[in-house]
Design a protein around this motif. Sequence first.
Motif, PDB file in Angstrom:
ATOM      1  N   GLU A  59       0.862  -1.182   0.000  1.00 22.08           N
ATOM      2  CA  GLU A  59       0.000   0.000   0.000  1.00 22.08           C
ATOM      3  C   GLU A  59       0.898   1.231   0.000  1.00 22.08           C
ATOM      4  O   GLU A  59       1.901   1.282   0.724  1.00 22.08           O
ATOM      5  CB  GLU A  59      -0.934   0.036   1.217  1.00 22.08           C
ATOM      6  CG  GLU A  59      -1.843   1.278   1.196  1.00 22.08           C
ATOM      7  CD  GLU A  59      -2.921   1.306   2.274  1.00 22.08           C
ATOM      8  OE1 GLU A  59      -3.051   0.319   3.025  1.00 22.08           O
ATOM      9  OE2 GLU A  59      -3.621   2.343   2.357  1.00 22.08           O
ATOM     10  N   ASN A 120      -4.460   4.860  -2.120  1.00 22.77           N
ATOM     11  CA  ASN A 120      -5.560   5.588  -1.473  1.00 22.77           C
ATOM     12  C   ASN A 120      -6.054   6.723  -2.357  1.00 22.77           C
ATOM     13  O   ASN A 120      -5.264   7.445  -2.959  1.00 22.77           O
ATOM     14  CB  ASN A 120      -5.076   6.178  -0.140  1.00 22.77           C
ATOM     15  CG  ASN A 120      -4.780   5.111   0.884  1.00 22.77           C
ATOM     16  OD1 ASN A 120      -5.683   4.467   1.404  1.00 22.77           O
ATOM     17  ND2 ASN A 120      -3.497   4.897   1.147  1.00 22.77           N
ATOM     18  N   GLU A 152      -8.194   2.443  -3.116  1.00 23.89           N
ATOM     19  CA  GLU A 152      -8.855   2.395  -1.811  1.00 23.89           C
ATOM     20  C   GLU A 152      -9.701   3.639  -1.597  1.00 23.89           C
ATOM     21  O   GLU A 152      -9.223   4.760  -1.711  1.00 23.89           O
ATOM     22  CB  GLU A 152      -7.822   2.309  -0.688  1.00 23.89           C
ATOM     23  CG  GLU A 152      -6.990   1.049  -0.739  1.00 23.89           C
ATOM     24  CD  GLU A 152      -6.206   0.834   0.547  1.00 23.89           C
ATOM     25  OE1 GLU A 152      -6.401   1.588   1.518  1.00 23.89           O
ATOM     26  OE2 GLU A 152      -5.396  -0.104   0.551  1.00 23.89           O
ATOM     27  N   ASP A 182     -11.823   1.149   2.331  1.00 23.01           N
ATOM     28  CA  ASP A 182     -10.862   1.362   3.411  1.00 23.01           C
ATOM     29  C   ASP A 182     -11.607   1.660   4.717  1.00 23.01           C
ATOM     30  O   ASP A 182     -12.737   2.146   4.680  1.00 23.01           O
ATOM     31  CB  ASP A 182      -9.987   2.567   3.023  1.00 23.01           C
ATOM     32  CG  ASP A 182      -8.639   2.553   3.718  1.00 23.01           C
ATOM     33  OD1 ASP A 182      -8.417   1.708   4.603  1.00 23.01           O
ATOM     34  OD2 ASP A 182      -7.803   3.409   3.357  1.00 23.01           O
ATOM     35  N   LYS A 203     -11.248  -3.567   3.669  1.00 23.05           N
ATOM     36  CA  LYS A 203     -10.123  -3.447   4.588  1.00 23.05           C
ATOM     37  C   LYS A 203     -10.661  -3.168   5.981  1.00 23.05           C
ATOM     38  O   LYS A 203     -11.222  -2.093   6.239  1.00 23.05           O
ATOM     39  CB  LYS A 203      -9.172  -2.340   4.128  1.00 23.05           C
ATOM     40  CG  LYS A 203      -8.613  -2.654   2.737  1.00 23.05           C
ATOM     41  CD  LYS A 203      -7.450  -1.784   2.388  1.00 23.05           C
ATOM     42  CE  LYS A 203      -6.219  -2.196   3.138  1.00 23.05           C
ATOM     43  NZ  LYS A 203      -5.027  -1.442   2.675  1.00 23.05           N
ATOM     44  N   GLU A 240      -6.240  -4.365   8.754  1.00 23.34           N
ATOM     45  CA  GLU A 240      -5.268  -3.268   8.851  1.00 23.34           C
ATOM     46  C   GLU A 240      -4.742  -3.128  10.278  1.00 23.34           C
ATOM     47  O   GLU A 240      -5.448  -3.445  11.231  1.00 23.34           O
ATOM     48  CB  GLU A 240      -5.948  -1.923   8.560  1.00 23.34           C
ATOM     49  CG  GLU A 240      -6.543  -1.751   7.212  1.00 23.34           C
ATOM     50  CD  GLU A 240      -6.955  -0.293   7.001  1.00 23.34           C
ATOM     51  OE1 GLU A 240      -6.476   0.288   6.036  1.00 23.34           O
ATOM     52  OE2 GLU A 240      -7.743   0.259   7.797  1.00 23.34           O
TER      53      GLU A 240
HETATM   54 MG    MG Z   1      -5.650   2.784   2.903  1.00 22.26          MG
END
Ligand code: MG
Length: 295
Positions: A59, A120, A152, A182, A203, A240
């Motif tokens: 990521e 992201n 995300e 996310d 996530k 996460e």
């Molecule tokens: Mg993220």
Amino acid sequence: QAKKAGGDRIATRDSHTQPAATARLNLESDLRLALGRNELSLHYQPVIDVKTGRPVGLEAFLRWEHPTLGLLQPASFISLAEDSGLIVPIGSWVLNQALQQTQHWRNTLPGAKDLTIFVNVSVRQLQDLRFVDTVRDALCTTGISPDAVTLEITESVLMDQRELPTAIVQGLHACGVGLAIDDFGTGYSSLSQLRWLSADTLKIDRSFVSELGYKDPSSASIIQLILGMARVLNLSVIAEGVETPTQLNQLRRLGVRHAQGYLWSTPVPAHEIPKQLQAHATEPTPRNAQPRELP
Ligand code: MG
Ligand code: C2E
Ligand code: MG
Ligand code: MG
């Protein structure tokens, strides 16, 4: 408030009356220059397959090396970038940089040919149809397979569908990139909203992971619920913010397959990624980390 080098800003005049607003204005004009001055960079954190202990993806996280304030984390400038609209050019830079870097690693590092990248994206970027072109262009110029790319989006975006035009969602699906939600579990998205987005990945928010192992079993139950929902909707799940072996073991027991967190690595600068991927590629799965076989 310290006057910055070359900072003859009108705004500094108000620094006694409105220090916070002034600081924000200064930071905004600095951010406007940051791209051109090469002050932005990406750090990367591996996404781990908890069965094998190997990194399967990365990521990307934005960092800003500010000339006087030092290395800034997204918390200190992302909202500023969003409010000012600067997130559009910055986000486009992030996307191109992340895809180019990942494609380079896929092509050059042993065992990394299937490495995936998670990027992201802010709501603000998703409100302009040109974002789909940005994604398509980034795929074209870097030559990376769209299968390797997941964008995300935070769950809160789903709560107001006017924030996320259907044409953009369809455009992104047409590009072939994946979509991940996310911080899942912190918002209130419904099953129908999840289906509408047809995301590929959930996530699980760090807050649920960090509560694992304490007496209150509710976060384990919530994770179970998310996994059940993901199974029904055919989504993959990433946990996460895994920091301890206890959390990892619990997640394994619950049936989580992918995770990321300080337990393996904090986000690191790009130049550290090759040795990280190498180290993991040869490292045997620790004995106490053997996964329980799941059906
Ligand atoms: Mg993220
Ligand atoms: P996020 O995407 O949910 O990222 C997770 C954040 O938690 C990251 O912070 C990461 O460094 C941190 N983290 C990772 N593992 C652990 C752990 O085990 N424990 C703890 N306590 N924290 C962990 P970071 O880099 O400060 O990013 C914060 C948020 O800023 C991100 O949340 C994301 O929403 C946003 N962001 C970061 N980079 C970008 C970007 O390039 N574009 C956009 N639009 N947003 C970004
Ligand atoms: Mg998150
Ligand atoms: Mg987030």
